[in-house]
Design a protein around this motif. Structure first.
Motif, mmCIF file in Angstrom:
data_model
loop_
_atom_site.group_PDB
_atom_site.id
_atom_site.type_symbol
_atom_site.label_atom_id
_atom_site.label_comp_id
_atom_site.label_asym_id
_atom_site.label_seq_id
_atom_site.Cartn_x
_atom_site.Cartn_y
_atom_site.Cartn_z
ATOM 1 N N TYR A 35 47.163 30.007 73.877
ATOM 2 C CA TYR A 35 48.212 29.543 72.970
ATOM 3 C C TYR A 35 48.764 30.736 72.208
ATOM 4 C CZ TYR A 35 46.091 24.935 73.601
ATOM 5 O OH TYR A 35 45.595 23.779 74.134
ATOM 6 N N MET A 41 56.098 27.179 64.046
ATOM 7 C CA MET A 41 56.188 26.687 65.435
ATOM 8 C C MET A 41 54.909 26.011 65.882
ATOM 9 S SD MET A 41 59.223 27.588 66.449
ATOM 10 C CE MET A 41 59.209 27.625 68.234
ATOM 11 N N GLY A 42 53.876 26.057 65.103
ATOM 12 C CA GLY A 42 52.615 25.488 65.553
ATOM 13 C C GLY A 42 52.020 26.306 66.678
ATOM 14 N N LEU A 43 51.072 25.733 67.341
ATOM 15 C CA LEU A 43 50.435 26.371 68.497
ATOM 16 C C LEU A 43 51.136 25.892 69.759
ATOM 17 C CD1 LEU A 43 46.911 26.047 67.123
ATOM 18 C CD2 LEU A 43 47.502 28.008 68.520
ATOM 19 N N PHE A 90 45.694 32.725 70.737
ATOM 20 C CA PHE A 90 44.384 32.081 70.738
ATOM 21 C C PHE A 90 44.025 31.623 72.145
ATOM 22 C CE2 PHE A 90 43.285 31.943 66.363
ATOM 23 C CZ PHE A 90 44.462 31.802 65.653
ATOM 24 N N GLN A 101 32.565 14.830 74.629
ATOM 25 C CA GLN A 101 33.418 15.170 73.498
ATOM 26 C C GLN A 101 34.401 16.239 73.925
ATOM 27 O OE1 GLN A 101 33.036 13.499 70.743
ATOM 28 N NE2 GLN A 101 33.924 14.618 69.063
ATOM 29 N N PHE A 106 37.879 27.391 70.026
ATOM 30 C CA PHE A 106 38.872 28.457 69.969
ATOM 31 C C PHE A 106 38.205 29.805 69.774
ATOM 32 C CE2 PHE A 106 43.091 26.603 69.879
ATOM 33 C CZ PHE A 106 42.814 25.269 69.675
ATOM 34 N N GLY A 107 38.807 30.814 70.392
ATOM 35 C CA GLY A 107 38.423 32.184 70.088
ATOM 36 C C GLY A 107 38.988 32.596 68.746
ATOM 37 N N LEU B 34 43.261 14.616 68.307
ATOM 38 C CA LEU B 34 42.298 15.441 67.612
ATOM 39 C C LEU B 34 42.892 15.998 66.324
ATOM 40 C CD1 LEU B 34 42.390 16.427 70.955
ATOM 41 C CD2 LEU B 34 40.117 17.092 70.238
ATOM 42 N N TYR B 36 42.346 19.230 63.594
ATOM 43 C CA TYR B 36 41.724 20.523 63.358
ATOM 44 C C TYR B 36 42.091 21.021 61.961
ATOM 45 C CZ TYR B 36 40.615 21.173 68.303
ATOM 46 O OH TYR B 36 40.089 21.047 69.562
ATOM 47 N N GLN B 38 42.674 24.621 59.971
ATOM 48 C CA GLN B 38 42.855 26.041 60.208
ATOM 49 C C GLN B 38 43.058 26.776 58.895
ATOM 50 O OE1 GLN B 38 46.250 27.223 62.602
ATOM 51 N NE2 GLN B 38 45.196 29.083 63.278
ATOM 52 N N LYS B 41 42.131 31.842 60.155
ATOM 53 C CA LYS B 41 41.395 32.189 61.367
ATOM 54 C C LYS B 41 41.684 31.106 62.398
ATOM 55 C CE LYS B 41 37.380 29.995 59.208
ATOM 56 N NZ LYS B 41 35.979 30.121 58.799
ATOM 57 N N ALA B 42 40.874 31.041 63.441
ATOM 58 C CA ALA B 42 41.093 30.052 64.497
ATOM 59 C C ALA B 42 40.828 28.632 64.001
ATOM 60 C CB ALA B 42 40.171 30.363 65.674
ATOM 61 N N PRO B 43 41.490 27.654 64.596
ATOM 62 C CA PRO B 43 41.266 26.253 64.197
ATOM 63 C C PRO B 43 39.825 25.822 64.427
ATOM 64 C CG PRO B 43 43.221 26.474 65.573
ATOM 65 C CD PRO B 43 42.510 27.772 65.632
ATOM 66 N N PHE B 45 37.367 22.329 64.731
ATOM 67 C CA PHE B 45 37.462 20.921 65.089
ATOM 68 C C PHE B 45 36.990 20.017 63.953
ATOM 69 C CE2 PHE B 45 37.458 17.358 67.892
ATOM 70 C CZ PHE B 45 36.318 16.622 67.603
ATOM 71 N N MET B 48 37.832 13.713 66.820
ATOM 72 C CA MET B 48 38.502 13.259 68.021
ATOM 73 C C MET B 48 38.576 11.742 67.990
ATOM 74 S SD MET B 48 37.651 13.651 72.051
ATOM 75 C CE MET B 48 36.483 12.301 72.088
ATOM 76 N N LEU B 88 45.914 20.549 61.575
ATOM 77 C CA LEU B 88 46.652 20.389 62.830
ATOM 78 C C LEU B 88 46.288 19.071 63.500
ATOM 79 C CD1 LEU B 88 46.063 23.978 64.248
ATOM 80 C CD2 LEU B 88 48.158 23.125 63.211
ATOM 81 N N LEU B 97 46.717 20.198 75.696
ATOM 82 C CA LEU B 97 46.870 19.815 74.299
ATOM 83 C C LEU B 97 48.305 20.014 73.872
ATOM 84 C CD1 LEU B 97 43.795 21.521 72.602
ATOM 85 C CD2 LEU B 97 43.974 19.193 73.424
ATOM 86 N N PHE B 99 50.262 20.389 70.334
ATOM 87 C CA PHE B 99 49.992 20.590 68.919
ATOM 88 C C PHE B 99 51.178 20.187 68.063
ATOM 89 C CE2 PHE B 99 46.065 23.064 68.462
ATOM 90 C CZ PHE B 99 45.783 23.343 69.782
ATOM 91 N N GLY B 100 50.892 19.574 66.913
ATOM 92 C CA GLY B 100 51.888 19.459 65.877
ATOM 93 C C GLY B 100 51.999 20.783 65.143
ATOM 94 N N THR B 101 53.015 20.928 64.291
ATOM 95 C CA THR B 101 53.212 22.183 63.573
ATOM 96 C C THR B 101 52.279 22.317 62.380
ATOM 97 O OG1 THR B 101 55.008 21.192 62.322
ATOM 98 C CG2 THR B 101 55.617 22.459 64.264
#
Lengths: 115, 109
Positions: A35, A41-43, A90, A101, A106-107, B34, B36, B38, B41-43, B45, B48, B88, B97, B99-101
């Motif tokens: 991503y 803009m989001g992901l 990402f 699940q 994410f990295g 889902l 998330y 954020q 850093k990275a999202p 979880f 779900m 998110l 996936l 994603f919303g903004t």
């Protein structure tokens, strides 16, 4: 168990240069994806893979190539970097087995600046 | 075209307030939704959701899905400054996936 790792954390490129963003996971996940995240803009999905040898385009694939020769690795290649590719990237992975699940791992992200 | 829309885009509250974040989706081959969180850093979880009307809870956070009306909400009660983040909403169809903004939540002391 290192989870999802990405290298480098930060990179500066000049327009026209090429580079590869590395992504690896040690969870035996079938699904991996890339991503980019831009302000407002989001992901957005660039490319994804549902298993070794299988890749497909996402929402914004232009300017990027991927390959999936092993389950663990999913590198993203920029063939000729452009300023529009300045973003945070990402990598993520998921275990796709039915009934499990569907957590995306994410990295930590790679921040790319193209001058 | 598949899309996920979140509202509000931004929210500022004081500690102790309760907030509700909204997410609507239009996705082919919908499989799950889902949430998330954020920070810088990275999202990470949160939840779900696959079935309508079944609330999922984790501490002060809870979420529910309405598959008939195609939306989900995320509630946070007794907010704390540590809840400040972008939340998110993500729809998962059969292979990707969407994603919303995001909703940016700022909680002030």
């Amino acid at each position: 168990n290192a989870g999802v790792t990405q290298t480098p954390k930060f990179q500066v490129l000049k327009t026209g240069q090429s580079m590869t963003l590395q992504c690896a996971q040690d969870m035996n996940h079938e699904y991996m994806s890339w991503y980019r995240q831009d302000p407002g803009m989001g992901l957005r999905l660039i490319h994804y893979s549902v298993g070794a040898g299988i890749t497909d385009q996402g929402e914004v694939p232009n300017g990027y190539n991927v390959s999936r020769s092993t389950t663990e690795d999913f590198p993203l290649r920029l063939l000729s970097a452009a300023p529009s590719q300045t973003s945070v990237y990402f990598c993520a992975s998921t275990y796709l087995a039915s009934g499990s699940q569907e957590t995306q791992y994410f990295g930590p992200g790679t921040r790319l600046l193209v001058l | 075209e598949d899309k996920v829309v979140q509202s509000p885009l931004s929210l500022v509250v004081h500690e102790g307030d309760t907030v509700t974040l909204n997410c609507s989706y239009e996705v082919t081959n919908f499989r799950s939704l889902l949430w998330y969180k954020q920070e810088k850093k990275a999202p990470t979880f949160l939840f779900m959701l696959t079935s309508s009307g079944i609330e999922k809870k984790s501490g002060r956070l809870s979420s529910i899905l309405d598959k008939k009306e195609l939306f989900s909400i995320l509630n946070i009660t007794a907010t704390q400054t540590g809840d400040s983040a972008v939340y998110l909403c993500v729809s998962y169809n059969t292979d990707k996936l969407i994603f919303g903004t995001g909703t940016r939540l700022q909680v002030f002391p």
